[in-house]
Design an enzyme around this catalytic site. Sequence first.
Site, PDB file in Angstrom:
ATOM      1  N   ARG A 110      -9.733 -23.250 -31.830  1.00  0.00           N
ATOM      2  CA  ARG A 110     -10.271 -24.295 -32.724  1.00  0.00           C
ATOM      3  C   ARG A 110     -10.924 -25.424 -31.914  1.00  0.00           C
ATOM      4  O   ARG A 110     -10.799 -26.597 -32.247  1.00  0.00           O
ATOM      5  CB  ARG A 110      -9.166 -24.893 -33.601  1.00  0.00           C
ATOM      6  CG  ARG A 110      -8.613 -23.959 -34.638  1.00  0.00           C
ATOM      7  CD  ARG A 110      -9.691 -23.588 -35.655  1.00  0.00           C
ATOM      8  NE  ARG A 110      -9.098 -23.032 -36.848  1.00  0.00           N
ATOM      9  CZ  ARG A 110      -8.689 -21.765 -36.941  1.00  0.00           C
ATOM     10  NH1 ARG A 110      -8.834 -20.939 -35.927  1.00  0.00           N
ATOM     11  NH2 ARG A 110      -8.150 -21.337 -38.067  1.00  0.00           N
ATOM     12  N   GLU A 127      -6.322 -31.163 -37.203  1.00  0.00           N
ATOM     13  CA  GLU A 127      -7.390 -30.203 -36.900  1.00  0.00           C
ATOM     14  C   GLU A 127      -8.782 -30.688 -37.335  1.00  0.00           C
ATOM     15  O   GLU A 127      -9.731 -30.591 -36.550  1.00  0.00           O
ATOM     16  CB  GLU A 127      -7.025 -28.851 -37.531  1.00  0.00           C
ATOM     17  CG  GLU A 127      -7.751 -27.668 -36.926  1.00  0.00           C
ATOM     18  CD  GLU A 127      -9.088 -27.460 -37.561  1.00  0.00           C
ATOM     19  OE1 GLU A 127     -10.092 -27.409 -36.837  1.00  0.00           O
ATOM     20  OE2 GLU A 127      -9.131 -27.384 -38.806  1.00  0.00           O
ATOM     21  N   SER A 147      -6.806 -25.823 -43.059  1.00  0.00           N
ATOM     22  CA  SER A 147      -5.640 -26.183 -42.243  1.00  0.00           C
ATOM     23  C   SER A 147      -5.806 -27.616 -41.743  1.00  0.00           C
ATOM     24  O   SER A 147      -6.815 -27.937 -41.139  1.00  0.00           O
ATOM     25  CB  SER A 147      -5.529 -25.269 -41.031  1.00  0.00           C
ATOM     26  OG  SER A 147      -5.384 -23.939 -41.431  1.00  0.00           O
TER      27      SER A 147
HETATM   28  N1  EPU Z   1       4.355 -20.324 -43.593  1.00  0.00           N
HETATM   29  C1  EPU Z   1       5.412 -21.072 -44.099  1.00  0.00           C
HETATM   30  N2  EPU Z   1       5.149 -21.921 -45.154  1.00  0.00           N
HETATM   31  C2  EPU Z   1       3.922 -22.019 -45.711  1.00  0.00           C
HETATM   32  C3  EPU Z   1       2.870 -21.220 -45.214  1.00  0.00           C
HETATM   33  C4  EPU Z   1       3.113 -20.374 -44.138  1.00  0.00           C
HETATM   34  O1  EPU Z   1       6.518 -21.015 -43.628  1.00  0.00           O
HETATM   35  O2  EPU Z   1       3.776 -22.840 -46.639  1.00  0.00           O
HETATM   36  C5  EPU Z   1       4.619 -19.476 -42.419  1.00  0.00           C
HETATM   37  C6  EPU Z   1       4.619 -18.025 -42.796  1.00  0.00           C
HETATM   38  O3  EPU Z   1       5.788 -17.448 -42.254  1.00  0.00           O
HETATM   39  C7  EPU Z   1       3.396 -17.444 -42.147  1.00  0.00           C
HETATM   40  C8  EPU Z   1       3.131 -18.401 -41.004  1.00  0.00           C
HETATM   41  O4  EPU Z   1       3.609 -19.664 -41.452  1.00  0.00           O
HETATM   42  O5  EPU Z   1       3.634 -16.165 -41.667  1.00  0.00           O
HETATM   43  C9  EPU Z   1       1.661 -18.488 -40.627  1.00  0.00           C
HETATM   44  O6  EPU Z   1       0.894 -18.713 -41.808  1.00  0.00           O
HETATM   45  P1  EPU Z   1      -0.542 -18.036 -42.056  1.00  0.00           P
HETATM   46  O7  EPU Z   1      -0.536 -16.601 -41.728  1.00  0.00           O
HETATM   47  O8  EPU Z   1      -0.961 -18.479 -43.403  1.00  0.00           O
HETATM   48  O9  EPU Z   1      -1.497 -18.621 -40.968  1.00  0.00           O
HETATM   49  P2  EPU Z   1      -1.611 -20.089 -40.470  1.00  0.00           P
HETATM   50  O10 EPU Z   1      -1.131 -20.136 -39.071  1.00  0.00           O
HETATM   51  O11 EPU Z   1      -1.005 -21.014 -41.436  1.00  0.00           O
HETATM   52  C10 EPU Z   1      -4.041 -19.783 -39.510  1.00  0.00           C
HETATM   53  C11 EPU Z   1      -5.301 -20.605 -39.479  1.00  0.00           C
HETATM   54  C12 EPU Z   1      -6.065 -20.453 -40.789  1.00  0.00           C
HETATM   55  C13 EPU Z   1      -6.403 -18.975 -40.946  1.00  0.00           C
HETATM   56  C14 EPU Z   1      -5.077 -18.177 -40.962  1.00  0.00           C
HETATM   57  C15 EPU Z   1      -5.313 -16.691 -41.021  1.00  0.00           C
HETATM   58  C16 EPU Z   1      -4.863 -22.476 -37.999  1.00  0.00           C
HETATM   59  C17 EPU Z   1      -4.568 -23.936 -37.882  1.00  0.00           C
HETATM   60  N3  EPU Z   1      -4.948 -22.002 -39.233  1.00  0.00           N
HETATM   61  O12 EPU Z   1      -3.215 -20.331 -40.526  1.00  0.00           O
HETATM   62  O13 EPU Z   1      -7.279 -21.183 -40.686  1.00  0.00           O
HETATM   63  O14 EPU Z   1      -7.131 -18.740 -42.125  1.00  0.00           O
HETATM   64  O15 EPU Z   1      -4.334 -18.428 -39.744  1.00  0.00           O
HETATM   65  O16 EPU Z   1      -5.791 -16.240 -39.805  1.00  0.00           O
HETATM   66  O17 EPU Z   1      -5.025 -21.814 -36.978  1.00  0.00           O
HETATM   67  C18 EPU Z   1      -8.426 -23.222 -41.219  1.00  0.00           C
HETATM   68  O18 EPU Z   1      -8.617 -23.380 -40.018  1.00  0.00           O
HETATM   69  O19 EPU Z   1      -8.840 -24.074 -42.070  1.00  0.00           O
HETATM   70  C19 EPU Z   1      -7.660 -22.073 -41.683  1.00  0.00           C
HETATM   71  C20 EPU Z   1      -7.365 -21.884 -42.955  1.00  0.00           C
END
Ligand code: EPU
Length: 357
Positions: free
Chosen positions: A177, A351, A252
């Site tokens: 990012r 972010e 995010s």
């Molecule tokens: N989780 C929770 N609570 C929640 C949501 C998620 O505990 O409310 C836990 C879950 O266990 C899940 C883990 O957090 O497995 C990770 O969540 P997720 O797979 O949704 O991915 P993320 O790390 O939250 C990142 C990117 C997103 C991207 C997704 C999919 C960043 C900061 N965010 O989210 O990017 O779409 O992976 O690859 O790296 C963005 O940058 O705007 C964005 C949406």
Amino acid sequence: MRGTQIFCRAGSLLNILRDVDLSTYNTLALAARADYFCELNNAADALQAIEFSRAKGLSLTLLGGGSNVVIAGPLAGLTAHMGIKGREKITESDDSVEVKFGAGENWHDTVNYCLDQGWYGLENLSLIPGTVGAAPIQNIGAYGVELEAYFVALEALALDSGELVRFNHADCEFGYRDSIFKGAAKDRYVITSVTLRLAKKPAPILTYPALQKALQAEGIGAVPTPRQIADTVCRIRREKLPDPSTIPNAGSFFKNPLIAAAQAEQLRQQFPDLVAYPQPDGKVKLAAAWLIDQAGWKGVQRDGVGVHQHQALVLVSERQHVGATGCALLALASDIQADITKQFGIDLEIEPVLLGR
Ligand code: EPU
């Protein structure tokens, strides 16, 4: 658009307006005013905007889709909305094409256009809000793919000289990012085009567990088509992430923190459910969403701003609520950061780009 036209160069269409409301130019729908505002439809407009701001001693702020910014207060100087369109095939071989896109092209439309042409690679990045020109700034990424894998070069106008500069892949210093446009080159260029290299044969990337699971659940075989991947990514995103046109948000709000393996191990002993992903460099990436959720912030609402009920990583605002200001949102973010530091010893980094502070 509200405002008063104050500058119109003979023979050109560059209108510069005064005191313009920006709430429709940012997906958090935060109300803030731009001192001066203009729309850029081509590189000549961009050059004129640069000349105008230099002549008047004004700062120049660029807005693309406004999907990754928090406008914390009024924007002094000239705010320019990037609207440069265009798609031009530069080279083609048996395996790949290089295509130059105008910085103001919508990102998701671009992904779809490429799929329609049989140009592959961007499917995992479907439905990311924003514009093509903004994509390299934060090296957009989702579902196991980052933009930099397809990035060839970009063109940008230098604010200090008005010169057109080419940035190749190495010049952009891409990271998670991150790019040079968030560091040394911040606020120094107007990106006008981005060239991507796309594959003519599908090469699905299915490393992200949630994507694999979703494809399996849909009964899609081991080798999904790029279109099936795109459709599945869209479905997951629609389920998990609020649509900014209904619930204003900027995706995010915090980066996933990278910590030392030893610290992650200590945390895991305290919190056995900790969501952590080991990285190739030995560090461990934690799910910021999990930390925020665990700390009890998910769904918290506070006078016009809040934490999304289904995805703790996304801060939301209420359209046209008097309390929904950039300041209120940053105050909420700051309380979350302080609490996560207290509970887990982890510092969360914001972010989106902060403007108007
Ligand atoms: N989780 C929770 N609570 C929640 C949501 C998620 O505990 O409310 C836990 C879950 O266990 C899940 C883990 O957090 O497995 C990770 O969540 P997720 O797979 O949704 O991915 P993320 O790390 O939250 C990142 C990117 C997103 C991207 C997704 C999919 C960043 C900061 N965010 O989210 O990017 O779409 O992976 O690859 O790296 C963005 O940058 O705007 C964005 C949406």
